[in-house]
Design a protein around this motif. Structure first.
Motif, PDB file in Angstrom:
ATOM      1  N   LYS A 122      -8.132  -0.532   0.770  1.00  0.00           N
ATOM      2  CA  LYS A 122      -7.270  -0.980   2.048  1.00  0.00           C
ATOM      3  C   LYS A 122      -6.931  -0.165   3.004  1.00  0.00           C
ATOM      4  O   LYS A 122      -7.367   1.130   2.848  1.00  0.00           O
ATOM      5  CB  LYS A 122      -6.017  -1.577   1.269  1.00  0.00           C
ATOM      6  CG  LYS A 122      -6.284  -2.553   0.099  1.00  0.00           C
ATOM      7  CD  LYS A 122      -5.246  -3.009  -0.807  1.00  0.00           C
ATOM      8  CE  LYS A 122      -4.237  -3.805   0.208  1.00  0.00           C
ATOM      9  NZ  LYS A 122      -2.847  -4.441  -0.531  1.00  0.00           N
ATOM     10  N   LYS A 123      -5.981  -0.398   3.857  1.00  0.00           N
ATOM     11  CA  LYS A 123      -5.596   0.434   5.099  1.00  0.00           C
ATOM     12  C   LYS A 123      -4.712   1.646   4.363  1.00  0.00           C
ATOM     13  O   LYS A 123      -3.953   1.314   3.386  1.00  0.00           O
ATOM     14  CB  LYS A 123      -4.818  -0.244   6.004  1.00  0.00           C
ATOM     15  CG  LYS A 123      -4.327   0.542   7.206  1.00  0.00           C
ATOM     16  CD  LYS A 123      -3.872  -0.314   8.218  1.00  0.00           C
ATOM     17  CE  LYS A 123      -3.553   0.299   9.452  1.00  0.00           C
ATOM     18  NZ  LYS A 123      -2.705  -0.439  10.664  1.00  0.00           N
TER      19      LYS A 123
ATOM     20  N   PHE B 228      -2.614   5.391   5.113  1.00  0.00           N
ATOM     21  CA  PHE B 228      -1.620   6.056   6.002  1.00  0.00           C
ATOM     22  C   PHE B 228      -2.099   7.387   6.406  1.00  0.00           C
ATOM     23  O   PHE B 228      -2.536   8.080   5.546  1.00  0.00           O
ATOM     24  CB  PHE B 228      -0.295   6.118   5.077  1.00  0.00           C
ATOM     25  CG  PHE B 228       0.335   4.781   4.402  1.00  0.00           C
ATOM     26  CD1 PHE B 228      -0.095   4.034   4.770  1.00  0.00           C
ATOM     27  CD2 PHE B 228       0.761   4.952   3.149  1.00  0.00           C
ATOM     28  CE1 PHE B 228       0.364   2.561   3.991  1.00  0.00           C
ATOM     29  CE2 PHE B 228       1.171   4.088   2.328  1.00  0.00           C
ATOM     30  CZ  PHE B 228       1.231   2.677   2.894  1.00  0.00           C
TER      31      PHE B 228
ATOM     32  N   GLN C  77       9.714   2.397  -5.574  1.00  0.00           N
ATOM     33  CA  GLN C  77       9.058   1.789  -4.424  1.00  0.00           C
ATOM     34  C   GLN C  77       8.899   2.991  -3.179  1.00  0.00           C
ATOM     35  O   GLN C  77       8.265   2.378  -2.276  1.00  0.00           O
ATOM     36  CB  GLN C  77       9.985   0.599  -3.667  1.00  0.00           C
ATOM     37  CG  GLN C  77       9.982  -0.354  -4.675  1.00  0.00           C
ATOM     38  CD  GLN C  77       8.978  -0.794  -5.547  1.00  0.00           C
ATOM     39  OE1 GLN C  77       7.801  -1.238  -5.062  1.00  0.00           O
ATOM     40  NE2 GLN C  77       8.992  -1.022  -7.026  1.00  0.00           N
ATOM     41  N   ASP C  78       8.743   4.139  -3.504  1.00  0.00           N
ATOM     42  CA  ASP C  78       8.467   5.306  -2.636  1.00  0.00           C
ATOM     43  C   ASP C  78       7.451   5.977  -3.075  1.00  0.00           C
ATOM     44  O   ASP C  78       7.118   6.412  -4.357  1.00  0.00           O
ATOM     45  CB  ASP C  78       9.685   6.155  -2.428  1.00  0.00           C
ATOM     46  CG  ASP C  78      10.798   5.482  -1.367  1.00  0.00           C
ATOM     47  OD1 ASP C  78      10.467   4.423  -0.701  1.00  0.00           O
ATOM     48  OD2 ASP C  78      11.949   5.854  -1.303  1.00  0.00           O
TER      49      ASP C  78
ATOM     50  N   ALA D 138       7.534   5.329   2.782  1.00  0.00           N
ATOM     51  CA  ALA D 138       7.783   3.806   2.302  1.00  0.00           C
ATOM     52  C   ALA D 138       6.317   3.283   1.909  1.00  0.00           C
ATOM     53  O   ALA D 138       5.291   3.761   2.202  1.00  0.00           O
ATOM     54  CB  ALA D 138       8.383   3.065   3.435  1.00  0.00           C
ATOM     55  N   PRO D 139       6.459   2.180   1.212  1.00  0.00           N
ATOM     56  CA  PRO D 139       5.289   1.633   0.840  1.00  0.00           C
ATOM     57  C   PRO D 139       4.223   1.278   2.192  1.00  0.00           C
ATOM     58  O   PRO D 139       3.178   1.123   1.948  1.00  0.00           O
ATOM     59  CB  PRO D 139       5.527   0.343   0.075  1.00  0.00           C
ATOM     60  CG  PRO D 139       6.990   0.649  -0.431  1.00  0.00           C
ATOM     61  CD  PRO D 139       7.555   1.275   0.545  1.00  0.00           C
ATOM     62  N   THR D 140       4.963   1.187   3.142  1.00  0.00           N
ATOM     63  CA  THR D 140       4.204   0.687   4.514  1.00  0.00           C
ATOM     64  C   THR D 140       3.675   1.950   4.977  1.00  0.00           C
ATOM     65  O   THR D 140       2.906   1.723   6.161  1.00  0.00           O
ATOM     66  CB  THR D 140       5.166   0.138   5.540  1.00  0.00           C
ATOM     67  OG1 THR D 140       6.369   0.777   5.840  1.00  0.00           O
ATOM     68  CG2 THR D 140       5.688  -1.409   4.794  1.00  0.00           C
ATOM     69  N   GLY D 141       3.964   3.066   4.661  1.00  0.00           N
ATOM     70  CA  GLY D 141       3.645   4.220   5.169  1.00  0.00           C
ATOM     71  C   GLY D 141       4.622   5.082   6.015  1.00  0.00           C
ATOM     72  O   GLY D 141       4.360   5.958   6.670  1.00  0.00           O
ATOM     73  N   GLU D 142       5.524   4.436   6.276  1.00  0.00           N
ATOM     74  CA  GLU D 142       6.761   5.158   7.104  1.00  0.00           C
ATOM     75  C   GLU D 142       7.542   6.211   6.448  1.00  0.00           C
ATOM     76  O   GLU D 142       7.670   6.120   5.330  1.00  0.00           O
ATOM     77  CB  GLU D 142       7.793   3.962   7.547  1.00  0.00           C
ATOM     78  CG  GLU D 142       9.128   4.514   8.409  1.00  0.00           C
ATOM     79  CD  GLU D 142      10.073   3.527   8.386  1.00  0.00           C
ATOM     80  OE1 GLU D 142      11.164   3.770   9.028  1.00  0.00           O
ATOM     81  OE2 GLU D 142       9.986   2.313   7.925  1.00  0.00           O
TER      82      GLU D 142
END
Length: 589
Positions: A417-418, A420, A434-435, A452-456
């Motif tokens: 998948k994508k 980070f 979740q980190d 963060a799970p979104t890569g932030e």
């Protein structure tokens, strides 16, 4: 005159107080026969002849016995409660009320005259107490009894500690269970979100397709209106021209009308499509038929006899504190591998499947819970470490690309998948609350990045060179929220969530290098000592390291990566010596 108040206060402490009316309430006195039988029953009757106290059942037995049938029993009161005569009563037969004068060696019991005549007449060894109660013998018996009492008391204390450990262990297991359930719920939510996204995608495709077609027809209508408007004006001006020119213009306008009449018939009126969402009732029917997200299985373990506290840490000993036992060597080389395996990262999924990061073959490998190969996926550069972030997702570090690569695992397949993109050469990786926690490894930043799970990027934890020389692998204790980092040079450093240093453990000699680090569910931390060919348990209270596994230097097994599964309590180790194509499995029994 000497006051009798102290004596009265002692009796008052042993007996119930008087009622407000001035009459004594019935005191709480233990039944004598029950007390000698290791029972606790409140006495309700007092025998005036033998001075014994009896519960309702023992009182009936006492009244039916031939030897005590004529004894007088009265209700227990303050006056009948035991006091200083208790010592005398202890020397009396509890059944017959007579003085104890003999000992039956055959039945190992004390007897009064009534006992001897009623029950021990045929016994061969009934001797007077004066004959058997030798002073030295009695003294030794008292010492033996003291020793037996202490041993029994110690066993109960040990058993109490074991039970307390059990309660604590159950508490830790339930906390782990809650975390697993929540992560599984997150996985289910992710599946539902994807199903919702699929419906929304179909909706968008339908909207684009239909509106694009109608928008083209709208443009055609607009063009037709403009052309017909010009044709109308041309007909209006034709009336002033010659007959021949009029005829030519009329024919041209007729052609325009005919052409656009055909266009009008071709387009036609737009039918109003009825669009609605038809639910897949199988999903609702399936979920509605479930009683829970899953089952809670209780694994019965053999009772643990060793009740001594563990020397590994300040926490109380549990089953996982024992030394891991060798189980097997597992070959992890695939047919597609062109080079000798170099496993730098390993993680277990929640169902027991194993995922490995192979540095030399540049791939992520998936093995079943039986450690048989399932599949693999290639990476552009060498992966370093890997961690499970859900039931069906893992994250791997690619230092050369400065990327944390996400991978979806479904059944026997792995899908990239994508990822980070980071600003450091990411090395070790861990997952908590979740980190995603990533270490900088060999790069000059010497930090931990929390994503963060979104890569932030949420925050950075930076420490000096004296603490973080080369922070490689990382793990997080989910209960205490303590971060453990294995620094290649500086040993194992524990930090709180703000980055405050709690402990630092390392061997005194400078030739010990630290690699993979892992935590078991019981809170035990294990680290690979690469140069020493050993695995050490980290004392979480900062007291240092304890070697639990070590290999001969000739074996050239240098432990590199380590992973633990709660499902089967197995510890998997990879090596960078001659055993590179193998993982070694250990289990806690």
């Amino acid at each position: 005159m000497i006051s009798s108040t102290p004596r009265m206060s002692v009796r008052a402490s042993r007996l119930s107080v008087f009622s407000g009316s001035g009459h004594p309430e019935a005191p709480v006195v233990t039944c004598d026969p029950c007390r000698f039988s290791a029972k606790t029953s409140n006495a309700v009757k007092y025998c005036k002849d033998c001075g014994g106290h009896f519960c309702i059942y023992c009182a009936k037995t006492h009244a039916k016995a031939p030897a005590t049938r004529k004894h007088v029993q009265i209700a227990v009161t303050q006056e009948t409660a035991p006091d200083k005569t208790l010592g005398r009563q202890k020397k009396m037969c509890q059944e017959h009320g007579a003085k104890l004068i003999s000992f039956c060696e055959s039945h190992d019991t004390l007897c009064c005259n009534v006992c001897v005549l009623a029950s021990h007449r045929e016994c061969a060894k009934v001797v007077p107490l004066s004959a058997v109660a030798d002073r030295n013998y009695v003294f030794r018996m008292c010492k033996d009894l003291e020793s037996a009492i202490k041993k029994l008391q110690n066993k109960f204390e040990d058993l109490q500690v074991q039970k307390l450990d059990f309660v604590k262990n159950v508490e830790e297991q339930t906390e782990t269970l809650v975390t697993t359930v929540k992560m599984y719920r997150k996985s289910i939510d992710g599946i539902l979100n994807k199903l919702e996204e699929a419906v929304m995608k179909k909706k968008d495709e339908y909207y684009f397709e239909r509106t694009q077609q109608v928008n083209g027809q709208i443009k055609t209508c607009k063009t037709a209106i403009n052309v017909l408007d010009e044709a109308y004006k041309e007909v209006d001006t034709t009336m002033r021209e010659t007959n021949a020119d009029m005829f030519v213009n009329i024919k041209r306008v007729q052609g325009v009308i005919g052409r656009y009449s055909g266009v009008l018939e071709k387009i036609g009126p737009s039918e109003k499509d009825g669009v609605k969402f038809v639910v897949d009732t199988n999903i609702e029917r399936f979920l509605g038929g479930l009683e829970a997200l899953g089952e809670i299985l209780v694994e019965k373990n053999a009772a643990r006899r060793d009740l001594s506290p563990s020397i590994a840490s300040s926490r109380r000993s549990t089953g996982d504190n024992r030394r891991p036992n060798f189980t097997a060597d597992v070959n992890v080389k695939l047919k597609s591998d062109r080079k000798t395996c170099f496993i730098t990262g390993a993680t277990f999924l929640f169902d027991g499947r194993l995922v490995l990061a192979d540095d030399t073959n540049k791939c992520i490998k998936l093995f079943g819970s039986d450690f048989k190969p399932l599949t693999y996926v290639s990476t552009v550069t060498s992966p370093r470490d890997i961690i499970a972030i859900s039931h069906h997702e893992v994250a791997a570090t690619l230092p050369a690309e400065k990327i944390v690569q996400l991978l979806k695992i479904s059944g026997r397949d792995i899908e990239k998948k994508k990822g980070f993109l980071l600003d450091i050469e990411c090395y070790g990786i861990a997952f908590h609350a979740q980190d995603i926690y990533v270490t900088s490894g060999w790069s000059a930043e010497r930090e931990i990045q929390v994503l963060a799970p979104t890569g932030e990027l949420r925050r950075k934890i930076r420490l000096s060179k004296t603490v973080f020389r080369y922070p490689l692998y990382i793990t997080v204790d989910p209960k205490t929220e303590v971060i453990y980092v294995s620094d290649y040079i500086n040993g194992v450093i524990s930090l709180d969530m703000t980055g405050k240093i709690l402990t630092q453990c390392r061997e005194p000699d400078t030739g010990c290098y630290y690699k993979g680090i892992e935590m078991t569910t019981s809170g035990q931390v294990y680290v690979c000592q690469w140069q020493q060919n050993a695995i050490a348990r980290v004392h979480t209270d900062g007291r240092g390291l304890e070697t639990v596994l070590i290999w001969d230097q000739k074996d050239r097994r240098k432990p590199l990566a380590i992973a633990y599964t709660t499902k089967t309590k197995r510890l998997a180790l990879s090596f960078c010596g001659e055993k590179r194509d193998f993982l070694t499995l250990y289990k806690f029994y």
